[in-house]
Design a protein around this motif. Structure first.
Motif, mmCIF file in Angstrom:
data_model
loop_
_atom_site.group_PDB
_atom_site.id
_atom_site.type_symbol
_atom_site.label_atom_id
_atom_site.label_comp_id
_atom_site.label_asym_id
_atom_site.label_seq_id
_atom_site.Cartn_x
_atom_site.Cartn_y
_atom_site.Cartn_z
ATOM 1 N N GLU A 1 -5.085 -18.456 22.558
ATOM 2 C CA GLU A 1 -6.330 -18.969 22.618
ATOM 3 C C GLU A 1 -8.003 -18.007 23.648
ATOM 4 N N TRP A 2 -7.070 -17.685 25.314
ATOM 5 C CA TRP A 2 -8.255 -16.857 26.119
ATOM 6 C C TRP A 2 -8.865 -15.816 25.245
ATOM 7 N N ILE A 3 -8.263 -14.352 24.053
ATOM 8 C CA ILE A 3 -8.501 -13.401 23.610
ATOM 9 C C ILE A 3 -9.400 -13.625 22.519
ATOM 10 N N GLN A 4 -9.426 -14.633 21.774
ATOM 11 C CA GLN A 4 -9.283 -14.997 20.883
ATOM 12 C C GLN A 4 -11.298 -15.721 21.505
ATOM 13 N N TRP A 5 -11.152 -15.699 22.535
ATOM 14 C CA TRP A 5 -12.570 -16.848 22.907
ATOM 15 C C TRP A 5 -13.599 -15.034 23.110
ATOM 16 N N LEU A 6 -12.673 -14.234 24.380
ATOM 17 C CA LEU A 6 -13.536 -12.700 24.721
ATOM 18 C C LEU A 6 -13.668 -11.703 22.975
ATOM 19 N N ARG A 7 -13.083 -12.231 22.245
ATOM 20 C CA ARG A 7 -13.266 -11.760 20.910
ATOM 21 C C ARG A 7 -14.986 -11.914 20.952
ATOM 22 N N GLY A 8 -14.635 -13.773 20.467
ATOM 23 C CA GLY A 8 -16.183 -14.411 19.793
ATOM 24 C C GLY A 8 -17.336 -14.104 20.861
ATOM 25 N N GLN A 9 -16.713 -13.717 21.896
ATOM 26 C CA GLN A 9 -17.964 -13.588 22.766
ATOM 27 C C GLN A 9 -18.750 -12.281 22.644
ATOM 28 N N VAL A 10 -17.933 -11.856 22.587
ATOM 29 C CA VAL A 10 -18.743 -9.934 22.247
ATOM 30 C C VAL A 10 -18.493 -10.015 21.053
ATOM 31 N N ALA A 11 -17.938 -9.912 20.257
ATOM 32 C CA ALA A 11 -18.808 -10.186 18.763
ATOM 33 C C ALA A 11 -20.254 -10.658 19.148
ATOM 34 N N ILE B 1 -8.317 -22.976 29.497
ATOM 35 C CA ILE B 1 -6.953 -22.623 29.314
ATOM 36 C C ILE B 1 -6.284 -22.809 29.972
ATOM 37 N N PHE B 2 -5.041 -23.430 29.436
ATOM 38 C CA PHE B 2 -4.340 -23.114 30.149
ATOM 39 C C PHE B 2 -3.050 -21.697 30.028
ATOM 40 N N ILE B 3 -2.517 -20.756 30.741
ATOM 41 C CA ILE B 3 -1.631 -19.598 29.989
ATOM 42 C C ILE B 3 -1.277 -19.898 31.134
ATOM 43 N N SER B 4 -0.088 -18.691 31.303
ATOM 44 C CA SER B 4 1.032 -18.067 31.778
ATOM 45 C C SER B 4 0.616 -16.613 31.882
ATOM 46 N N ALA B 5 0.048 -16.256 32.967
ATOM 47 C CA ALA B 5 0.215 -14.236 32.450
ATOM 48 C C ALA B 5 1.596 -14.136 32.417
ATOM 49 N N LYS B 6 2.817 -14.817 33.348
ATOM 50 C CA LYS B 6 4.420 -14.315 33.348
ATOM 51 C C LYS B 6 5.151 -14.397 31.324
ATOM 52 N N THR B 7 4.704 -15.509 30.920
ATOM 53 C CA THR B 7 5.211 -15.677 29.654
ATOM 54 C C THR B 7 4.075 -15.425 28.495
ATOM 55 N N GLY B 8 2.728 -15.725 28.711
ATOM 56 C CA GLY B 8 2.045 -14.914 27.535
ATOM 57 C C GLY B 8 1.553 -16.102 27.117
#
Length: 222
Positions: free
Chosen positions: A208-218, A196-203
């Protein structure tokens, strides 16, 4: 000169590997999803973590274990972001193992937490060698580090479920970094890794990253 050749049939990490499996069972009983977050120093690990916490703190209870040789700067930062945090000092060691992780989880308390991040010591060698008992391994590679890092640190890229390529806002400066090339090199080592290509500075990329986390935790808690 005569010498003996011996064959080592069992991993020198066998005891830790068995302990890590036990720890995975222990945290599963609490339904706590544990992510081992690894990277080199300066990749933006804490900044990425803080933006992730901000994106999920209204729907999940999040804890963070900050591992470092010394200092408590990172723990203070993530606490301000809205997560329960503890600082783990490794006493000079460049990694965490399963028992050290267990001690940290005991101090943090996991019975009411949905998601816990273990921010491992910053380097691309030792942390990859030790199973911490995590549910998933995630690493951050920053654009300024170069797209050849998978070849230089193959074990790290081989053991991770997700590789976050951070600082994509600098691609206009680091023009020799190729998104296509880095994905190809990662998948040569680990075909199942999610990149996943991200920028912690710009968001950029955080949806995509947070959706992956949601799915994994669920899925983990179902």
């Amino acid at each position: 000169m005569d010498y003996k050749i011996i064959e080592v049939k069992q991993s020198i990490f066998e005891d830790n590997d068995a302990d890590a499996e036990r720890l995975r069972q222990e945290i599963k009983e609490d339904n706590t999803f544990l992510i081992n977050l690894m990277s080199s120093p300066g990749s933006g690990k804490t900044t990425t973590l803080c933006r992730t916490i901000n994106g999920l703190k209204d729907e999940m209870k999040i804890g963070v274990m900050e591992a470092d040789i010394d200092s408590d700067v990172d723990a203070a930062t993530v606490t301000e972001a809205g997560a329960r945090a503890i600082q783990i000092h490794t006493g000079g060691m460049c990694h965490l193992d399963a028992d050290m992780t267990r001690q940290g989880l005991h101090e943090l308390g996991t019975s009411d937490l949905d998601l816990v991040f273990l921010e491992n010591v910053g380097n691309l060698v030792c942390p990859a060698e030790f199973d911490t008992g995590s549910t998933a391994n995630v690493m951050i590679l920053s654009v300024p580090e170069g797209d050849d890092k998978p070849y230089k640190y193959p074990l790290m890229f081989s053991v991770c479920d997700v590789i976050l390529v951070n600082k994509c806002d600098t691609l206009e400066v680091f023009t020799d970094f190729s998104k296509v090339r880095v994905v190809e090199r990662i998948h040569e080592l680990n075909p199942k890794a999610k990149v996943i290509f991200i920028s912690a500075k710009t968001g950029e990329g955080f949806d995509e990253w947070i959706q992956w986390l949601r799915g994994q935790v669920a899925d983990y808690r179902s």
